[in-house]
Motif scaffolding. Structure first.
Motif, PDB file in Angstrom:
ATOM      1  N   LYS A 159       0.843  -1.191   0.000  1.00  0.00           N
ATOM      2  CA  LYS A 159       0.000   0.000   0.000  1.00  0.00           C
ATOM      3  C   LYS A 159       0.878   1.241   0.000  1.00  0.00           C
ATOM      4  O   LYS A 159       2.079   1.171   0.235  1.00  0.00           O
ATOM      5  N   LEU A 160       0.258   2.399  -0.246  1.00  0.00           N
ATOM      6  CA  LEU A 160       1.019   3.636  -0.238  1.00  0.00           C
ATOM      7  C   LEU A 160       1.530   3.948   1.166  1.00  0.00           C
ATOM      8  O   LEU A 160       0.892   3.621   2.170  1.00  0.00           O
ATOM      9  N   TYR A 161       2.696   4.578   1.226  1.00  0.00           N
ATOM     10  CA  TYR A 161       3.193   5.064   2.505  1.00  0.00           C
ATOM     11  C   TYR A 161       2.219   6.094   3.069  1.00  0.00           C
ATOM     12  O   TYR A 161       1.484   6.757   2.319  1.00  0.00           O
ATOM     13  N   THR A 162       2.208   6.244   4.381  1.00  0.00           N
ATOM     14  CA  THR A 162       1.377   7.250   5.037  1.00  0.00           C
ATOM     15  C   THR A 162       2.256   8.086   5.961  1.00  0.00           C
ATOM     16  O   THR A 162       3.419   7.747   6.229  1.00  0.00           O
ATOM     17  N   LEU A 163       1.700   9.171   6.474  1.00  0.00           N
ATOM     18  CA  LEU A 163       2.440  10.007   7.416  1.00  0.00           C
ATOM     19  C   LEU A 163       2.823   9.238   8.674  1.00  0.00           C
ATOM     20  O   LEU A 163       3.809   9.572   9.341  1.00  0.00           O
ATOM     21  N   ASP A 164       2.059   8.195   9.003  1.00  0.00           N
ATOM     22  CA  ASP A 164       2.370   7.387  10.178  1.00  0.00           C
ATOM     23  C   ASP A 164       3.663   6.602  10.017  1.00  0.00           C
ATOM     24  O   ASP A 164       4.226   6.108  10.998  1.00  0.00           O
ATOM     25  N   ASP A 165       4.142   6.490   8.790  1.00  0.00           N
ATOM     26  CA  ASP A 165       5.399   5.785   8.539  1.00  0.00           C
ATOM     27  C   ASP A 165       6.612   6.685   8.732  1.00  0.00           C
ATOM     28  O   ASP A 165       7.759   6.211   8.683  1.00  0.00           O
ATOM     29  N   LEU A 166       6.365   7.988   8.962  1.00  0.00           N
ATOM     30  CA  LEU A 166       7.452   8.957   8.931  1.00  0.00           C
ATOM     31  C   LEU A 166       7.608   9.729  10.229  1.00  0.00           C
ATOM     32  O   LEU A 166       6.646   9.937  10.975  1.00  0.00           O
ATOM     33  N   ASN A 167       8.840  10.182  10.462  1.00  0.00           N
ATOM     34  CA  ASN A 167       9.135  11.218  11.444  1.00  0.00           C
ATOM     35  C   ASN A 167       9.538  12.457  10.652  1.00  0.00           C
ATOM     36  O   ASN A 167      10.264  12.358   9.649  1.00  0.00           O
ATOM     37  N   ILE A 168       9.068  13.611  11.095  1.00  0.00           N
ATOM     38  CA  ILE A 168       9.289  14.842  10.332  1.00  0.00           C
ATOM     39  C   ILE A 168       9.874  15.928  11.221  1.00  0.00           C
ATOM     40  O   ILE A 168       9.349  16.224  12.299  1.00  0.00           O
ATOM     41  N   LEU A 169      10.981  16.520  10.760  1.00  0.00           N
ATOM     42  CA  LEU A 169      11.553  17.711  11.381  1.00  0.00           C
ATOM     43  C   LEU A 169      11.162  18.891  10.494  1.00  0.00           C
ATOM     44  O   LEU A 169      11.599  18.991   9.350  1.00  0.00           O
ATOM     45  N   ASP A 170      10.313  19.760  11.007  1.00  0.00           N
ATOM     46  CA  ASP A 170       9.816  20.914  10.257  1.00  0.00           C
ATOM     47  C   ASP A 170      10.651  22.124  10.656  1.00  0.00           C
ATOM     48  O   ASP A 170      10.568  22.610  11.782  1.00  0.00           O
ATOM     49  N   TRP A 171      11.490  22.612   9.743  1.00  0.00           N
ATOM     50  CA  TRP A 171      12.431  23.678  10.094  1.00  0.00           C
ATOM     51  C   TRP A 171      11.719  24.970  10.461  1.00  0.00           C
ATOM     52  O   TRP A 171      12.222  25.731  11.297  1.00  0.00           O
ATOM     53  N   SER A 172      10.567  25.217   9.902  1.00  0.00           N
ATOM     54  CA  SER A 172       9.827  26.423  10.262  1.00  0.00           C
ATOM     55  C   SER A 172       9.312  26.326  11.694  1.00  0.00           C
ATOM     56  O   SER A 172       9.477  27.249  12.499  1.00  0.00           O
ATOM     57  N   ASP A 173       8.707  25.185  12.025  1.00  0.00           N
ATOM     58  CA  ASP A 173       8.182  24.998  13.378  1.00  0.00           C
ATOM     59  C   ASP A 173       9.282  25.018  14.423  1.00  0.00           C
ATOM     60  O   ASP A 173       9.068  25.426  15.576  1.00  0.00           O
ATOM     61  N   LEU A 174      10.482  24.576  14.031  1.00  0.00           N
ATOM     62  CA  LEU A 174      11.605  24.506  14.970  1.00  0.00           C
ATOM     63  C   LEU A 174      12.362  25.831  15.083  1.00  0.00           C
ATOM     64  O   LEU A 174      13.318  25.938  15.839  1.00  0.00           O
ATOM     65  N   GLY A 175      11.911  26.851  14.333  1.00  0.00           N
ATOM     66  CA  GLY A 175      12.506  28.175  14.465  1.00  0.00           C
ATOM     67  C   GLY A 175      13.655  28.468  13.522  1.00  0.00           C
ATOM     68  O   GLY A 175      14.403  29.431  13.746  1.00  0.00           O
ATOM     69  N   PHE A 176      13.796  27.669  12.475  1.00  0.00           N
ATOM     70  CA  PHE A 176      14.905  27.870  11.541  1.00  0.00           C
ATOM     71  C   PHE A 176      14.428  28.156  10.120  1.00  0.00           C
ATOM     72  O   PHE A 176      15.200  28.056   9.171  1.00  0.00           O
ATOM     73  N   GLY A 177      13.164  28.519   9.992  1.00  0.00           N
ATOM     74  CA  GLY A 177      12.623  28.783   8.668  1.00  0.00           C
ATOM     75  C   GLY A 177      13.181  30.061   8.063  1.00  0.00           C
ATOM     76  O   GLY A 177      13.415  31.053   8.756  1.00  0.00           O
ATOM     77  N   MET A 178      13.413  30.020   6.752  1.00  0.00           N
ATOM     78  CA  MET A 178      13.866  31.196   6.004  1.00  0.00           C
ATOM     79  C   MET A 178      12.828  31.521   4.928  1.00  0.00           C
ATOM     80  O   MET A 178      12.142  30.628   4.427  1.00  0.00           O
ATOM     81  N   TYR A 179      12.722  32.786   4.593  1.00  0.00           N
ATOM     82  CA  TYR A 179      11.769  33.190   3.567  1.00  0.00           C
ATOM     83  C   TYR A 179      12.085  32.492   2.251  1.00  0.00           C
ATOM     84  O   TYR A 179      13.232  32.478   1.802  1.00  0.00           O
ATOM     85  N   GLN A 180      11.060  31.948   1.634  1.00  0.00           N
ATOM     86  CA  GLN A 180      11.235  31.252   0.371  1.00  0.00           C
ATOM     87  C   GLN A 180      10.591  32.059  -0.768  1.00  0.00           C
ATOM     88  O   GLN A 180      10.991  33.182  -1.007  1.00  0.00           O
ATOM     89  N   ASP A 181       9.615  31.534  -1.463  1.00  0.00           N
ATOM     90  CA  ASP A 181       9.127  32.184  -2.682  1.00  0.00           C
ATOM     91  C   ASP A 181       8.624  33.609  -2.450  1.00  0.00           C
ATOM     92  O   ASP A 181       7.611  33.834  -1.773  1.00  0.00           O
ATOM     93  N   GLY A 182       9.332  34.543  -3.049  1.00  0.00           N
ATOM     94  CA  GLY A 182       8.908  35.932  -3.044  1.00  0.00           C
ATOM     95  C   GLY A 182       8.980  36.477  -4.456  1.00  0.00           C
ATOM     96  O   GLY A 182       9.610  35.877  -5.334  1.00  0.00           O
ATOM     97  N   LEU A 183       8.326  37.599  -4.709  1.00  0.00           N
ATOM     98  CA  LEU A 183       8.351  38.231  -6.025  1.00  0.00           C
ATOM     99  C   LEU A 183       9.383  39.355  -5.985  1.00  0.00           C
ATOM    100  O   LEU A 183       9.266  40.292  -5.194  1.00  0.00           O
ATOM    101  N   TRP A 184      10.395  39.242  -6.852  1.00  0.00           N
ATOM    102  CA  TRP A 184      11.504  40.197  -6.875  1.00  0.00           C
ATOM    103  C   TRP A 184      11.421  41.074  -8.120  1.00  0.00           C
ATOM    104  O   TRP A 184      11.032  40.618  -9.188  1.00  0.00           O
ATOM    105  N   ALA A 185      11.799  42.339  -7.938  1.00  0.00           N
ATOM    106  CA  ALA A 185      11.730  43.325  -9.016  1.00  0.00           C
ATOM    107  C   ALA A 185      13.093  43.971  -9.239  1.00  0.00           C
ATOM    108  O   ALA A 185      14.031  43.800  -8.450  1.00  0.00           O
ATOM    109  N   ASP A 186      13.203  44.739 -10.318  1.00  0.00           N
ATOM    110  CA  ASP A 186      14.432  45.438 -10.679  1.00  0.00           C
ATOM    111  C   ASP A 186      14.598  46.682  -9.798  1.00  0.00           C
ATOM    112  O   ASP A 186      13.797  47.615  -9.859  1.00  0.00           O
ATOM    113  N   SER A 187      15.640  46.702  -8.982  1.00  0.00           N
ATOM    114  CA  SER A 187      15.847  47.795  -8.026  1.00  0.00           C
ATOM    115  C   SER A 187      16.028  49.142  -8.718  1.00  0.00           C
ATOM    116  O   SER A 187      15.497  50.171  -8.259  1.00  0.00           O
ATOM    117  N   ASN A 188      16.776  49.165  -9.798  1.00  0.00           N
ATOM    118  CA  ASN A 188      17.044  50.429 -10.486  1.00  0.00           C
ATOM    119  C   ASN A 188      15.776  51.010 -11.098  1.00  0.00           C
ATOM    120  O   ASN A 188      15.537  52.229 -11.041  1.00  0.00           O
TER     121      ASN A 188
END
Length: 383
Positions: free
Chosen positions: A215-244
């Motif tokens: 059968k397919l794996y489930t979340l019960d088969d895994l242990n997960i370290l969530d970097w955001s929940d643990l306080g180490f999250g960094m900003y990811q997808d943002g919209l960037w523009a031309d500064s000049n």
């Protein structure tokens, strides 16, 4: 068929499709903010960070629902992949805007790229370190002595920061393995703790068959370290523009507000129409299946909503945390993302504030305070 063979075929197809696909109808160079199409629309190119998938669902919907056209814009979404670096495309003038992770964009900026974060779409990091429960990794310290997967290329600093803070030396206490953008080595047992995005690689595992059960794996088969929940999250997808252009081009300044406003409406639509959005992403060219894209839409929504200050608003605390990790965390080669704090032009809320104010006048829910994610059932192979 081994996991690696099956996934490699799928990813090869996705990469091939991405290379050939442009979502939208403009084929002009990056705009000056003044040129128009025959329909009187201003052509605009937005560089995606990867192939078309629900990671960019809000942009896809802003095109499909006509939100960009409502703002007088003819937007083309340009897929990435391979050696394409979104922020470099922007800095070189090949596109008008680019979607990029803040740490990578800041590194490019320090090297001379005149780019500015004008709308921080993802409010939370989606990066995880996942392991099978049989490996008994329930804390960062449990990574000691384990084979740990890392994509590298600027994606490694969240886990490196977490390990360092927990008293581990990533260069000595763990075995870092270069991980592909799939879960092959993890599923085959070569990596004990693998990097995974909530919206993509985690789903790849959950849509794979456990050979022990059939059968397919489930979340019960895994242990997960969530970097955001643990306080180490960094900003990811943002919209960037031309500064000049933001400093000197009034037409580009107005265009930036319009691009952001239409984009945010696209993300509101994606939040409120998960199933339709997933189908639209598949129709836009994604080679990954409908259940995978439905999962991805749902998980990406979790990284955006709720946005108490308004979707796209850059939070000073999270920005500072991103900069702090980028400035002080060393990777396996002893390098940091940046060597000095970015200046005040690295980000601005000016244009997103203008867009949010206008959307509020229209009665658009830009905070998503009542957002509740759905439960998505993955199918084998993400079909």
């Amino acid at each position: 068929m081994k996991h690696s063979t099956r996934r490699a075929i799928a990813l090869a197809g996705a990469a091939a499709a991405a290379a050939a696909l442009l979502v939208g109808c403009s084929s002009t160079p990056a705009s000056t903010g003044k040129a128009t199409t025959k329909a009187g629309l201003t052509p605009v190119k937005i560089q995606l960070q990867w192939a078309v998938q629900a990671q960019f669902a809000g942009y896809v919907e802003a095109v499909k629902q006509g939100y960009y056209k409502d703002e007088g814009l003819d937007v083309t979404l340009v897929p990435a992949g391979g050696d394409i670096v979104p922020q470099t495309q922007l800095a070189n003038g090949a596109v008008d805007y680019a979607i990029a992770w803040a740490p990578k964009a800041l590194a490019s900026r320090e090297q001379g790229a005149a780019i500015t974060d004008v709308a921080q779409i993802f409010q939370r990091s989606g990066t995880l370190q996942i392991s099978f429960k049989s490996n008994d990794i329930t804390s960062v310290k449990d990574l000691k002595g384990k084979t740990v997967g890392s994509w590298g290329g600027g994606n490694e600093f969240e886990p490196y920061a977490a390990m360092t803070k927990s008293g581990l030396d990533p260069a000595k206490d763990v075995t870092i393995v270069q991980q592909g953008f799939d879960m092959n080595a993890f599923l085959d047992g070569d990596i004990k703790a693998a990097q995974a995005m909530t919206y993509n690689e985690l789903a790849q595992v959950l849509e794979s068959t456990n050979p022990k059960t059939g059968k397919l794996y489930t979340l019960d088969d895994l242990n997960i370290l969530d970097w955001s929940d643990l306080g180490f999250g960094m900003y990811q997808d943002g919209l960037w523009a031309d500064s000049n252009k933001l400093k000197n081009d009034k037409a580009y300044q107005k265009q930036t507000t319009k691009v952001i406003e239409a984009t945010l409406k696209g993300w509101v639509y994606a939040r409120d129409h998960i199933d339709q959005t997933a189908a639209d992403v598949v129709a836009a060219g994604s080679q990954l299946g409908l259940s995978h894209q439905t999962w991805q839409t749902n998980e990406v929504d979790k990284l955006i909503w709720p946005s108490p200050d308004g979707v796209g608003k850059i939070d000073t605390k999270t920005w500072d945390q991103t900069v702090d990790i980028a400035l002080h965390t060393k990777n396996g080669s002893g390098a940091t993302v940046i060597t000095a704090k970015p200046d005040s032009d690295a980000y601005t809320n000016t244009y997103v504030d203008e867009a949010l104010a206008d959307l509020k006048k229209q009665g658009v829910d830009v905070t998503g305070e009542d957002f509740k994610p759905e439960t998505v059932t993955l199918q084998p192979g993400g079909k």
